[in-house]
Design an enzyme around this catalytic site. Structure first.
Site, PDB file in Angstrom:
ATOM      1  N   GLU A  47       0.862  -1.188   0.000  1.00 26.61           N
ATOM      2  CA  GLU A  47       0.000   0.000   0.000  1.00 26.61           C
ATOM      3  C   GLU A  47       0.892   1.228   0.000  1.00 26.61           C
ATOM      4  O   GLU A  47       1.755   1.359   0.863  1.00 26.61           O
ATOM      5  CB  GLU A  47      -0.784   0.036   1.314  1.00 26.61           C
ATOM      6  CG  GLU A  47      -2.214  -0.383   1.238  1.00 26.61           C
ATOM      7  CD  GLU A  47      -2.852  -0.230   2.611  1.00 26.61           C
ATOM      8  OE1 GLU A  47      -2.803   0.865   3.190  1.00 26.61           O
ATOM      9  OE2 GLU A  47      -3.398  -1.225   3.110  1.00 26.61           O
ATOM     10  N   ASP A  58      -5.885   9.280  10.422  1.00 32.31           N
ATOM     11  CA  ASP A  58      -4.563   8.793  10.796  1.00 32.31           C
ATOM     12  C   ASP A  58      -4.099   9.287  12.147  1.00 32.31           C
ATOM     13  O   ASP A  58      -4.331  10.428  12.534  1.00 32.31           O
ATOM     14  CB  ASP A  58      -3.535   9.203   9.730  1.00 32.31           C
ATOM     15  CG  ASP A  58      -3.659   8.342   8.489  1.00 32.31           C
ATOM     16  OD1 ASP A  58      -3.624   7.107   8.639  1.00 32.31           O
ATOM     17  OD2 ASP A  58      -3.817   8.894   7.386  1.00 32.31           O
TER      18      ASP A  58
END
Ligand code: PLP
Lengths: 264, 441
Positions: A47, A58
């Protein structure tokens, strides 16, 4: 190479797939290809994080990595160009993970085209729920790019049905009610959650957010088809270290993780 | 009309925007991590039920009247009108400016209309913890106030830069029992505080309600916050018609940060706008000037994009990275804007202008000197725009009818006194600070 092929291949050798996340061009343009190649030796899927100024799903580690590359002036094009110009192909499918505005503003058609050109097989868009994704899906599907959607422990059964139904490639199960980031413990109800998702789909299920130790990898590898690791891997890449040190530290971190997935 | 009737009218709006998935034309929607989708569904359902629930309406009306101090006054501003007329070189009698006095709300700004509404809902949803983001600290103070009032735990996220700039409001929030968490990521201002609040919400969504302070964020927030702020326009319309013998305002002017005070005063006039009787004017922050690149004017210079959960005009670079905003007023220092304003802009339902930092300071002085009101720096942007508006629309005055203007005075300026002194290079504290003598032009 499609994302689903990576899951079948791992499953054929009797283990869950390892999905590794690295922020694009982290820690810098020159070192990135080497780190990527090293990680790819251990990974089944890679990824690539496309940094965004406001990464609201995040935790601190990925936030910092994003800020670090953005501050160096790295753009989406720089990252896609770097992937298109890798000295040796990774031999593993790649997925681009990024926030919707970076795709939307790039232009959906242009982004999908560019992704396909540089060999990206899938995209993960944590802030694009399937409700808003129709136009994108049509474009991405036409280019053969799988759009991976995420499900969370808070998702209702109705939503699991909807999201899993729309997911391409695999279903990304967010392990915790929270943002990305390495954690010491995984939630005790994780197994139940994965089972609940299974009821709605036979697509591969990968579990991520918080996975960091070999023990986590073993236990997640037993309940799901894939294990996603991001923050813990990024922590092994110190911008201040030499490239040699970084590669050694990445290997040192990934070696036991990969072993743990073999179930021994 | 009683406060209850006003609340009913505010929540019982007839307009059919947004659609059921929260879109205003192409704008709005829900662009958030899946973890939050269930909570947004839950909130939407709770709000849809509450909006038409007589018990909820009565409770909100009670608090708005007994605690917030509604209805707020609509004040005729003759000396300001005369000054603006003079600046635009027209006859003083031709300009009639009215001020909707949201500065008189408890805590000093319109923000509390929304926080009280949302906290009643949060309580009904069984949430025990309240979080919010704040820029200037006005929304933080309004949230901390409502949380204290309802006895709920409260945590306010504030950019580290704003914590420094707005130390008085930080202290106010702490006195009200809230925890204030400085956010050091990114530009250390409102947008980063909002990111961090969303991350907290993603983590604690089962126990926590997130009180967004403007008509921004994912659906249902832009709609719900607008509806809670519609009380401003519903009251103002009734008061205006009475004071002006049945005449409507020709123009309604409000500042636009996220856009909640503007949407609140605009929205109840939409049918009159459609009939061409009323015009809506939103005023963004031009900061150091639009050409400087340092401003808070996404409607003027932004492009459609997704920030904080909805699609709207956003200041951003070529790759969709969100740009930093700038404004002397922390409440307008934001690179995004509520999605319904983007829709209003594209559909020409409202027009949007902008005012620089320096012009806003002149607006602040104009109001202080002519009407004895210290306006918030945010509101001062709307005030400063009046002279441009009148100068632009001079032609309209030929009819002989006066130009009637309704201005949303969204908040009081006590919080800004320090910032203004800093801007003017004046040291406060020895009691002998030189007078801030107005120039008046
Ligand atoms: C007094 C005042 N007016 C206006 C604003 C801007 O917000 P909005 O555009 O949502 O009304 C603020 C925000 O802090 C404020 O404190």
């Amino acid at each position: 190479m499609r994302l689903s092929d990576a899951f079948s291949a791992a499953s054929d050798s009797g283990r869950a797939a390892l999905v590794l996340y690295i922020t694009g061009c982290y820690p810098d343009k020159e070192s990135f290809p080497g780190i990527l190649a090293t990680a790819a030796e251990y990974a089944d899927i890679i990824e690539i994080g496309i940094p965004f100024s406001d990464p609201l799903a995040d935790g601190p580690v990925i936030q910092k990595a994003s800020e670090h590359v953005l501050a160096a002036g790295i753009t989406t094009d720089d990252i896609l160009d770097a992937l298109g110009a890798l000295p040796t192909p990774l031999g593993k499918p790649m997925a681009a993970m990024g926030y919707w505005n970076t795709v939307f503003h790039y232009g959906m058609e242009a982004y999908a085209t560019r992704c396909a050109e540089v060999g990206i097989s899938g995209v993960i868009l944590p802030d694009l729920p399937p409700e808003e994704a129709d136009e994108w899906l049509e474009i991405a599907d036409a280019k053969g790019i799988d759009t991976v959607f995420l499900v969370a422990p808070t998702s209702s059964d109705e939503r699991l049905q909807l999201v899993a139904g729309k997911a391409r490639g695999f279903v990304y199960c967010v392990s915790v009610t929270g943002v990305t980031g390495a954690r010491t413990d995984l939630p005790p109800e994780l197994g139940e959650f994965v089972e609940r998702v299974r009821k709605f789909t036979d697509k591969p299920l990968a579990v991520g957010f918080g996975v960091s130790t070999p023990e986590h990898a073993t236990s997640v590898g037993q309940m799901a088809d894939g294990v996603v690791i991001g923050s813990a891997l990024l922590r092994a890449i110190d911008p201040a270290a030499t490239q040699e040190q970084r590669l050694a530290s990445v290997r040192k971190y990934l070696e036991p993780i990969r072993k743990a997935l073999k179930g021994d | 009309m009683s406060t209850l009737d006003i609340v009913r009218a505010a929540l019982g709006r007839a307009e059919d925007t947004p659609d059921t998935s929260g879109h205003y034309g192409p704008y709005g929607g829900r662009y958030v991590p899946e973890t939050l989708m269930a909570a947004l569904d839950e909130l939407s359902a709770a709000y849809d039920a509450a909006r038409v629930d007589p018990k909820f309406q009565a409770e909100l009306a009670e608090y708005l009247s007994e605690y917030v101090g509604r209805p707020t006054a609509l004040t005729f501003a003759p000396r300001l009108s005369a000054r603006v007329a003079d600046q635009a070189d027209v006859n003083a009698e031709q300009i009639r400016i009215y001020l909707k006095r949201e500065d008189l709300c408890h805590t000093g700004a319109h923000k509390i209309n929304n926080t009280i509404g949302q906290l009643i809902l949060a309580k009904a949803l069984g949430k025990t913890r309240i979080i919010a983001e704040t820029g200037a600290g006005q929304h933080g103070v309004a949230t901390a106030t409502a949380a204290a009032f309802f006895g709920l735990e409260c945590c306010i996220y504030m950019g580290a830069e704003d914590v420094k700039r707005q130390s008085l409001n930080v202290f106010r929030m702490k006195m009200l029992g809230a925890e204030v968490i400085p956010v050091s990521a990114g530009s250390k201002t409102l947008k980063d505080a909002m990111n961090e609040a969303i991350r907290d919400w993603v983590t604690n969504v089962r126990t926590t309600h997130y009180v967004i302070g403007s008509v921004a964020g994912p659906h249902p927030y832009p709609m719900m916050v607008r509806d809670f702020q519609r009380v401003i326009g519903v009251e103002a319309k009734k008061q205006f018609l009475k004071k002006e013998d049945g005449a409507l305002p020709d123009y309604i002017v409000a500042c636009v940060g996220g856009g909640s005070n503007a949407m609140g005063i605009f929205h109840p006039f939409l049918s009159e706008v459609a009939e061409g009787k009323v015009k809506l004017v939103g005023v963004e922050a031009a900061g150091y000037g639009l050409e400087s690149g340092k401003h808070g004017a996404p409607l003027a210079l932004g492009e459609p994009g997704v920030l904080h959960g909805s699609l709207s005009y956003v200041l951003q670079d070529q790759f969709g990275q969100i740009a930093e905003a700038h404004s002397i007023s922390a409440g307008l220092d934001y690179p995004g804007v509520g999605p319904e304003h983007s829709f209003f802009k594209d559909e020409h339902i409202a027009v949007y202008g902008s005012v620089t930092d320096d012009e806003a300071l002149v607006g602040f002085r104009d109001m202080a000197e002519t009407e004895g009101i210290l306006a918030a720096l945010e509101s001062s942007h709307a005030i400063a725009y009046l002279r441009k508006l009148v100068a632009d629309k001079k032609e309209d005055l030929k009819s002989g009818e006066p130009m009637r203007i309704l201005l949303c005075l969204s908040g009081r300026g006590d919080k800004d006194v320090q910032a203004i002194a800093d801007h003017l290079g004046i040291e406060l504290g020895d009691g002998l600070a030189p007078g801030v003598k107005g120039s008046g032009s």
